[in-house]
Design an enzyme around this catalytic site. Structure first.
Site, PDB file in Angstrom:
ATOM      1  N   HIS A   1       0.810  -1.215   0.000  1.00  0.00           N
ATOM      2  CA  HIS A   1       0.000   0.000   0.000  1.00  0.00           C
ATOM      3  C   HIS A   1       0.849   1.274   0.000  1.00  0.00           C
ATOM      4  O   HIS A   1       0.427   2.311   0.502  1.00  0.00           O
ATOM      5  CB  HIS A   1      -0.963   0.015   1.196  1.00  0.00           C
ATOM      6  CG  HIS A   1      -1.644  -1.288   1.438  1.00  0.00           C
ATOM      7  ND1 HIS A   1      -2.400  -1.939   0.476  1.00  0.00           N
ATOM      8  CD2 HIS A   1      -1.685  -2.095   2.543  1.00  0.00           C
ATOM      9  CE1 HIS A   1      -2.880  -3.074   0.971  1.00  0.00           C
ATOM     10  NE2 HIS A   1      -2.460  -3.200   2.214  1.00  0.00           N
ATOM     11  N   ARG A   2       2.062   1.155  -0.561  1.00  0.00           N
ATOM     12  CA  ARG A   2       2.997   2.288  -0.629  1.00  0.00           C
ATOM     13  C   ARG A   2       3.481   2.746   0.754  1.00  0.00           C
ATOM     14  O   ARG A   2       4.014   3.839   0.905  1.00  0.00           O
ATOM     15  CB  ARG A   2       2.390   3.475  -1.382  1.00  0.00           C
ATOM     16  CG  ARG A   2       2.089   3.199  -2.861  1.00  0.00           C
ATOM     17  CD  ARG A   2       3.383   2.847  -3.595  1.00  0.00           C
ATOM     18  NE  ARG A   2       3.194   2.687  -5.029  1.00  0.00           N
ATOM     19  CZ  ARG A   2       2.932   1.530  -5.635  1.00  0.00           C
ATOM     20  NH1 ARG A   2       2.817   0.427  -4.897  1.00  0.00           N
ATOM     21  NH2 ARG A   2       2.806   1.442  -6.929  1.00  0.00           N
ATOM     22  N   LEU A   3       3.331   1.902   1.749  1.00  0.00           N
ATOM     23  CA  LEU A   3       3.843   2.207   3.093  1.00  0.00           C
ATOM     24  C   LEU A   3       5.252   1.616   3.208  1.00  0.00           C
ATOM     25  O   LEU A   3       5.482   0.656   3.945  1.00  0.00           O
ATOM     26  CB  LEU A   3       2.899   1.655   4.163  1.00  0.00           C
ATOM     27  CG  LEU A   3       1.473   2.227   4.125  1.00  0.00           C
ATOM     28  CD1 LEU A   3       0.612   1.581   5.205  1.00  0.00           C
ATOM     29  CD2 LEU A   3       1.491   3.732   4.282  1.00  0.00           C
TER      30      LEU A   3
END
Length: 214
Positions: A189-191
């Protein structure tokens, strides 16, 4: 498909503060060894960024040839564009894109030229073809045709057919004295996980480690 629609999830691994070693060079060597063991193509390839006298950044790919606590080392023609940039501004940035492992490493620092002895030791270890290429190419200079470069190479090959090839005076290495090293691990999740090592203000031997927001 639109370029804006191209994306993928990063889900191989996360990166925790507890997994990092205190010395960033040791951490880099650990990741580099894992990149080599994973069979990545050109695991020592790195983007080298320099800035010219007008403030214009330039990037190119070179190969890392050594790394230890004294810094990162690469070699080049000392008349090349990047060498000219470094003569005016010795700040430099390195980037290792290990996409398959969903990892990146970013290094900032300043450069210093290697000694003549260090240059000779590495130059004489290179294949003869690479030694000849160093002599034949006036890197970054304009040429009218590839045949000129190939002709110069063959001329030098005949000239040095017997005996050793001397180290060109216009060829040598640089050592990057590290100021910061960032380790990036892709996350879902682009984390993403990002940690940066910066030299401690209290000690030349110690490093401060901070987590950065993705």
């Amino acid at each position: 498909m639109k370029l804006s629609d191209i994306r993928r999830e990063y889900s191989l691994n996360g990166l925790k503060r507890s997994e990092l070693v205190a010395n960033p060079i040791e951490q880099f060597n650990l990741w580099l060894e894992q990149a080599i063991q994973a069979g990545l193509a050109d695991p020592t390839a790195m983007t080298v960024a320099t800035v010219d006298e007008h403030g214009q950044p330039f990037q190119r790919i070179v190969l890392l040839k050594n790394v230890d606590d004294s810094g990162f080392v690469f070699y080049t023609n000392l008349g090349s564009r990047k060498a000219q940039h470094l003569q005016h501004n010795n700040k430099i940035s390195l980037h290792f894109p290990w996409h398959t492992l969903e990892r990146q490493v970013h290094v900032t620092g300043t450069v210093e030229k290697l000694s003549a002895m260090e240059n000779m030791k590495y130059f004489t270890s290179r294949p003869k073809e690479s030694q000849l290429a160093a002599w034949a190419s006036k890197q970054s200079n304009r040429i009218s045709a590839r045949s000129i470069l190939e002709g110069k190479y063959m001329e030098l090959k005949a000239k040095f057919a017997e005996g050793e090839i001397p180290v060109p005076t216009f060829w040598g290495g640089y050592r990057i004295k590290v100021e910061s090293i960032e380790f990036w691990q892709g996350g879902e999740h682009r984390l993403h996980d990002r940690f940066i090592y910066v030299k401690s203000e209290n000690s030349e031997e110690d490093w401060d480690i901070s987590r950065l927001a993705p």
